[in-house]
Each structure stands twice: as structure tokens, then as C-alpha cells.
Design a protein around this motif. Structure first.
Motif, PDB file in Angstrom:
ATOM      1  N   PRO A 260       0.818  -1.214   0.000  1.00 17.09           N
ATOM      2  CA  PRO A 260       0.000   0.000   0.000  1.00 17.09           C
ATOM      3  C   PRO A 260       0.855   1.269   0.000  1.00 17.09           C
ATOM      4  N   ALA A 261       0.317   2.336  -0.610  1.00 18.46           N
ATOM      5  CA  ALA A 261       1.047   3.607  -0.671  1.00 18.46           C
ATOM      6  C   ALA A 261       0.996   4.336   0.674  1.00 18.46           C
ATOM      7  N   MET A 262      -0.091   4.126   1.431  1.00 13.49           N
ATOM      8  CA  MET A 262      -0.258   4.873   2.682  1.00 13.49           C
ATOM      9  C   MET A 262       0.380   4.145   3.866  1.00 13.49           C
ATOM     10  N   GLU A 263       0.545   4.890   4.964  1.00 16.56           N
ATOM     11  CA  GLU A 263       1.201   4.301   6.147  1.00 16.56           C
ATOM     12  C   GLU A 263       0.178   3.558   7.011  1.00 16.56           C
ATOM     13  N   THR A 264      -0.325   2.483   6.441  1.00 16.36           N
ATOM     14  CA  THR A 264      -1.342   1.670   7.123  1.00 16.36           C
ATOM     15  C   THR A 264      -0.736   0.285   7.393  1.00 16.36           C
ATOM     16  N   TYR A 265       0.347   0.281   8.159  1.00 10.23           N
ATOM     17  CA  TYR A 265       1.189  -0.932   8.268  1.00 10.23           C
ATOM     18  C   TYR A 265       0.439  -2.227   8.603  1.00 10.23           C
TER      19      TYR A 265
END
Ligand SMILES: NC(=O)c1ccc[n+]([C@@H]2O[C@H](COP(=O)([O-])OP(=O)(O)OC[C@H]3O[C@@H](n4cnc5c(N)ncnc54)[C@H](OP(=O)(O)O)[C@@H]3O)[C@@H](O)[C@H]2O)c1
Length: 265
Positions: free
Chosen positions: A159-164
Motif C-alpha cells: 500500500p502507498a499509505m502508512e497503514t502498516y
């Protein structure tokens, strides 16, 4: 070989977690429109009850709301017990309820990690465990019961976002699908997963201020997903046509995962 035989799901009973909006509502609407009685769950009781009434009226089919928090074992047990008290068996369990959480890596909180993992992974396992008897009661070799886990393309791509924990949780959903499929196929319960790409919902909407135009432009199909895309795939997996499909994770993403050229020179 008629469509009415291949794809009919009439007179079945389904449980759809997170059925009050978004992807859960899309699947619920598709089921109701085709003669399935559907139990839906979510935490916010008023919105859930209102949605069940709206969908029951629209499709002239029973949609029963059961408010509960599925991120806790108490919530999962209460939910399955309520349905056991009302039904001798169910045909479809759709493990759809899920959550995302974004924070920078350096300050990512344990609270965010646990929220995502508890709902997206732990609840799918224990819901399947608790509903196994009800699914078994309606399962036969000719007409198996079905479980569909809602994963994500974030569990296949990075994913591109910081949604680890989100991507990790969805990769876990896809693998748990295979593990549970291997066990339950012997009992005529078929487990598969759907990995959605972008579908308009509260979850995706909050990440893009409810403006899907940029996401649509970047998609190989030049659009986001629709209720027909999602309901059609769920109906396929639950119908006679899907009865030889086991342990799969099927993307519904307009081609993002399978047509990505990032790794090609
Ligand atoms: N939309 C997308 O683009 C997309 C893409 C890939 C994967 N997915 C996956 O699709 C599934 C549905 O997401 P969505 O986009 O439709 O999200 P959504 O609009 O936020 O809907 C989530 C649903 O789950 C319920 N829910 C949330 N937490 C819950 C809890 N603790 N216990 C019981 N119910 C709970 C919500 O109701 P309450 O808030 O009232 O509890 C709501 O009905 C998720 O698994 C998500 O990861 C979505």
C-alpha cells in the motif's frame, strides 16, 4: 446450464458482517434481491437497524440487524449465539467487517495495530469457528455451504499509505482463507476470499475526502468498483457456478494487481 440454475441463490440464509454500509451493504443488497434471507451486523445500532429496514423494504426480503462489536470474543459469541437461537443452519458466512488505521511508522500505536488485527484477522477466524456447526448443518456434497472472507489488494500489493497492519492483516486473511479452505472442504464448506480494489465506502472515502475521481483516473478500468461488481462476484462464489472454486483469493480491482507494469522493464 440455464443461468437460473447456475447462479441461483434463492431461499438461502446468509450472515454478512459489517452489512450496514459499503461493501457489506453491496453484498447484502445482491443477496436480498435474489431471494436470500440476510442477517447483518455492525456496532452502531441505529444505522444498522435503519439500513436493514431500508433494504428489506426495497427488496421485499427479510434483512435482520444484529448490533455487536466483532472485535471482541464476547461480541463474536453473542452474535453467533443470537443466530443459533433463530436458525438451524446457515448457507453463507461473509466475513466482511474490517478496519484500517494510518500513522507514521515512527509513532505507530499499539492501539491502532491491535484494532486492525483484532477485527480483520482474529474475528474472521473465530467467527468461522463459531458458525461452523450452522454452516455444516446446511452443507452437502452437492450443495456446499460457503465462507467468503473480504481481503484487499493491499494484502497483495504494497500500500502507498502508512497503514502498516492493514496490508499485513489482509495478507493474513488471504492465507487464512487457504488454511481454512483446506480443513473445511472436507466438510463441504468452501472458503474463498475477495480482494477488492477501490470501492466507494466510509473507509476509502475518508482517505480521499470522498472524491474518487483521482483514484478512478489511475485505475485500468477508469473507474471505482460498483455494487454490481461486488454483489456479482459474491453471488458467483455462493452459487452452483462457484462450487468448484476453493481457497482462492479473487481480485475485484479493475485490473490494478494483475496489469501492474511496475516490475516490467
Ligand atoms: N472500500 C474499499 O475500497 C475496500 C478495498 C479493499 C478492501 N476493503 C475491505 O472491505 C471490507 C468492508 O470495508 P468498507 O470499505 O465497506 O468499509 P466501511 O464502509 O467502513 O464499512 C465497514 C463495516 O464494518 C462495520 N464494522 C466496523 N467495525 C466493526 C466491529 N468492530 N464490529 C462489527 N462491525 C464493525 C461497520 O459498521 P460500524 O462502524 O457501525 O461498526 C460497517 O458496517 C473491509 O474488510 C475492508 O478492509 C474495502
Amino acid at each position: 446450464m440455464k443461468i437460473s440454475n447456475l447462479f441461483s441463490i434463492e431461499n438461502k440464509i446468509a450472515v454478512v458482517t459489517g452489512g450496514s454500509r459499503g461493501i457489506g451493504e453491496m453484498i447484502t443488497a445482491g443477496f436480498l434481491a435474489n431471494g436470500v434471507k440476510v442477517y447483518i451486523s455492525a456496532r452502531k445500532a441505529p444505522a444498522l437497524i435503519e439500513k436493514a429496514k431500508e433494504l428489506s423494504d426495497k427488496y421485499q426480503q427479510e434483512c435482520i440487524p444484529i448490533p455487536c462489536d466483532l472485535s471482541t470474543m464476547e461480541g463474536i459469541e453473542e452474535f453467533s449465539k443470537t443466530i443459533e437461537d433463530n436458525e438451524d443452519g446457515i448457507d453463507f458466512l461473509i466475513n466482511n467487517a474490517g478496519a484500517a488505521w494510518g500513522e507514521p511508522l515512527e509513532s505507530f500505536s499499539e492501539k491502532g495495530w491491535d484494532k486492525v488485527m483484532d477485527l480483520n484477522v482474529k474475528s474472521i477466524f473465530f467467527l468461522t469457528q463459531k458458525f461452523k456447526n450452522l454452516l455444516s448443518n446446511n452443507a452437502s456434497e452437492d450443495d456446499p455451504s460457503r465462507v467468503i472472507n473480504i481481503g484487499s489488494i493491499d494484502g497483495l500489493n504494497v500500500p502507498a499509505m502508512e497503514t502498516y497492519p492493514y496490508g499485513a492483516s489482509k495478507a493474513a486473511v488471504h492465507h487464512l482463507t487457504r488454511v481454512l479452505a483446506a480443513k473445511l472442504v472436507k466438510e463441504n464448506i468452501l472458503v474463498n476470499a475477495i480482494a477488492p480494489g477501490p470501492y466507494p465506502s466510509a473507509m476509502l472515502g475518508s482517505a480521499v475526502n470522498h472524491d474518487y475521481s483521482e483514484i478512478a483516473k489511475r485505475n485500468p478500468r477508469n473507474r471505482v468498483g460498483t455494487p454490481e461488481d461486488m454483489a456479482g462476484l459474491a453471488i458467483f462464489l455462493c452459487s452452483r457456478a462457484g462450487a468448484y472454486t476453493v481457497g482462492e483469493t479473487i481480485t475485484s480491482d479493475g485490473g490494478i494487481v494483475k496489469t501492474s507494469t511496475h516490475n516490467l522493464s
